[in-house]
Design an enzyme around this catalytic site. Structure first.
Site: not given
Length: 745
Positions: A76, A100, A104-105, A167, A288
């Site tokens: 990821h 990133h 958190e993880d 993300d 269109d």
């Protein structure tokens, strides 16, 4: 099988990391050396050491973690970093993308990231990190605070939102691995409400389009499949038409010695669906489906090409837009025109330069110059002043539902451009009024606004401004905002400033009322209210009720959230309390008047038992909807959907937490709109399908338009949102049905 990540091209030896994966194909992964090759291609002098170290650290802390797809978790951050490398962003952005999710993880901390990778990378990673580890009463509060934090970080460094968008893109691409359909729909709705509009405001249209289409696929899979099959049905015939038009355009440009590229593209599925709904069109009437783009070298060539096309085919005047002379706030530039082309078909054409095309694809990423540590230039910074305004507009909004609704309004893509008397341009939300314009000038101008001249003529305050209007605001010293303004203002700034003033006034009145009510109640128990008010015990009582100050506590007594008797009980022994049990304050009697001894209701009110519950007729909530309650003196608690426009306009101080009582099974009314082709027996078939699916029809009203389309408004009773969705899904399968949706009253 074993899979290795290796980086041969770095300044020091990087070890390979092995992951045991049951079924994983290496060709589906973006390898770190591919990312580094891309960075070097865009910037040969880039410092790769930061990316190398971020990759090693991310691989180490994520080791052993697996995504729902079965892939190693490291796939990821690698995908996200690859997207940013493709957008030509700098090494700091790519390094932050690789890191990133680590806070958190994993066991990683902000302090560790700052020490190892520097404050710049740490700031970006912290801005991207969600707040899922922090306690919140509701999922809406968690979502609101997460987005608030992200926007605050974005105001300092736009790379926060660029990483967040990348993300979200990868998360949406892998959403199919989630097992729960409700979870998929919830994530998709958030994407459609927040992230797709953000991508649009930043001018990154490829991200916007992909997020919209993927979200649409999960939110309404039946409609998505329907449009997909309709687009594919005559694809060969359309491709022949595209080739014909492209040849004609190239031939016309060649006559004038204009070197250009002509591209034909299909409209995105979500865009087609929105057009069908907003204009009540059948698929065959959407002209269109295919749009054409002409890319040239210079701006004058764009206008020359426009003249040639208008000479070749008849233009539709109201469809012409000059975004070159007046660029969009996200710096998008193009000439848009619609003409009656070959075989009488309408054709939508965009004309732009190569530089404009680059901006249209990359948006803010094409201008935000971070290479070699250079800050963004001043002119580009001004173009994105709306980001800072968005933050300022939300800083005093505490209610999470109001905050999310305001952010959605601020991200609304349609704007009007109006002028001050001295020629300054103000960009406002479509439908904005003279009051919105006044607040855009300054909060005090808005508060003291008593009138407005539009193009030299007096106009009502609720007059909706149009692009090109010249507006002069008339103010009167000492004048104050009116609550009625909330009914027509459109901008978040105007709405929040009006509410702020009203809340200040109401708080002062509620403090006065609360003080009077408390004095009466305390006297009945022979307590000196004025002495206790200044005591430490009163401060402790405020904290016990969840308020920061004693003033807030007294104000909430006045609002009706806390009864005087509840406060008195904090200061009397239980023995004294039993003696005075029958003695109630004025407000307690008021609450008792609306209490009824009856069977359990479908809604529970936090902190209050056996109180009258009413459901808002404006939004008609049913179990499964997110709900909130509002105290109404003498009428108990009224329950609304959290996104109900009336609820959002109410005083948040009267808001009280409510939840559905799962032990009670009942039927609830909802309004449903069915748009269909007129045919014999349709209403009878609708009634049969509704009945077969366990819903009852309380009321029905049908109107036939000149176009032979029928608008049928049903009031049905259903058990919950799941039951409602089952009924709506069954109706959609009926022949001739164009659209089915739940509506508010």
């Amino acid at each position: 099988m074993n899979f290795k990540f290796q980086v041969p091209s770095s300044k020091f030896q990087i070890p390979s990391f092995k992951f045991q994966v049951s079924s994983f194909k290496s060709q589906t992964m973006i390898r770190i050396n591919d990312i580094i090759d891309k960075i070097v291609e865009n910037n040969p002098d880039a410092e790769l050491d930061l990316v190398d170290r971020a990759y090693i650290y991310s691989a180490r802390v994520h080791d052993g973690q697996v995504r729902l797809s079965g892939e190693p978790y490291l796939s990821h951050p690698l995908e996200v970093a690859g997207i940013l490398a493709d957008m030509n962003l700098d090494v700091v952005s790519v390094a932050a993308a690789l890191l990133h999710d680590v806070i958190e993880d994993t066991h990683a901390t902000e302090e560790e990231i700052k020490e190892m990778f520097g404050p710049e990378v740490c700031h970006i990673v912290a801005g991207v990190t969600k707040l899922s580890k922090l306690p919140f009463y509701t999922s809406q509060a968690r979502q609101a605070e997460s987005i608030r934090k992200m926007l605050l970080a974005m105001a300092d460094d736009i790379r926060v939102i660029l990483i967040k968008l990348a993300d979200r893109i990868h998360n949406m691409r892998t959403l199919k691995y989630h097992k729960k359909e409700e979870k998929k729909k919830k994530i998709s709705q958030e994407t459609l409400d927040i992230y797709a509009p953000l991508a649009s405001r930043l001018g990154i249209y490829w991200i916007k389009n992909e997020l919209e289409d993927t979200s649409f696929m999960y939110i309404d899979p039946e409609e998505y499949s329907k449009i997909e099959s309709l687009v594919s049905k005559d694809k060969k015939e359309r491709e022949g038409y595209v080739d014909t038009v492209k040849k004609l355009i190239r031939k016309e440009m060649a006559k004038a010695n204009l070197k250009c590229e002509v591209i034909g593209r299909y409209k995105h599925f979500y865009s087609i669906s929105q057009k069908m709904k907003s204009q009540s069109l059948a698929f065959e009437d959407v002209y269109d489906i295919i749009a054409f783009r002409i890319i040239l070298d210079t701006k004058p060539q764009c206008y020359e090409a426009l003249g040639l096309l208008h000479a070749l085919w008849k233009p539709i005047d109201i469809k012409f837009k000059d975004y070159i002379g007046r660029p969009k706030p996200n710096m998008y530039q193009s000439l848009h025109t619609t003409v009656i082309g070959p075989y009488g078909e309408r054709i939508e054409i965009q004309i732009r330069t190569w530089e404009m095309d680059k901006v249209a694809k990359s948006g803010i990423a094409a201008h935000w110059g971070y290479k070699e540590g250079k800050p963004i230039d001043e002119s580009t910074g001004k173009q994105f002043a709306w980001i800072q305004e968005l933050i300022e507009n939300q800083e005093n909004v505490k209610d999470p539902n109001e905050f999310l609704e305001n952010v959605r309004i601020d991200l609304f893509p349609d704007e009007v451009y109006v002028f001050t008397p001295v020629g300054d341009i103000k960009c406002l939300t479509k439908g904005a009024t003279s009051v919105d314009f006044a607040y855009a000038i300054h909060s005090e101008v808005g508060n003291q606004c008593t009138g407005a001249k539009v193009n030299g003529q007096m106009a009502p305050l609720k007059y909706e401004l149009k692009t090109g209007d010249i507006v002069e605001v008339i103010t009167t010293k000492g004048h104050h905002p009116s609550r009625d303004w909330l009914k027509f203002v459109k901008t978040v700034k105007a709405r929040s400033r009006i509410r702020q003033w009203i809340k200040t006034q109401e708080k002062a009145r509620s403090i006065s009322l609360g003080r009077e009510m408390c004095e009466k109640a305390f006297r009945k128990y022979r307590l000196n209210y004025n002495e206790l008010l200044k005591s430490e015990d009163m401060k402790k009582a405020a904290e016990a009720f969840g308020f920061k100050t004693v003033e807030d506590l007294i104000a909430n007594v006045g609002y009706g959230k806390i009864t005087p008797l509840q406060l008195v009980r904090k200061f009397i022994p239980k023995s004294d309390e039993s003696e005075k049990k029958k003695s109630d304050s004025f407000f307690d009697k008021l609450i008792n008047r609306v209490r009824k001894k009856k069977a359990a209701t479908g809604v529970l009110v936090r902190g209050i038992d056996d109180i009258l519950i009413r459901f808002g007729k404006c939004c008609q909530p049913v179990p499964g909807d997110s709900i909130t309650g509002y105290i109404t003196r003498g009428h108990g608690v009224t329950v609304h959907k959290t996104n109900c426009i009336n609820a959002l306009n109410m005083n948040s101080e009267r808001q009280i937490e409510v939840e559905w009582n799962e032990e009670v099974i009942a039927s609830y009314p909802v309004k449903v709109l069915v748009i269909s082709r007129d045919r014999v027996g349709l209403l009878a078939e609708l009634a049969t399908i509704i009945s077969k699916n366990g819903a009852n029809i309380l009321n029905v009203n049908s109107t036939t338009r000149e176009s032979k389309m029928v608008d049928s408004f049903f009031t049905l009773t259903v058990k919950d949102t799941q039951h409602l969705n089952k009924v709506l899904s069954a109706i959609r399968k009926i022949k001739g049905i164009r659209e089915v949706k739940r509506i508010d009253s």
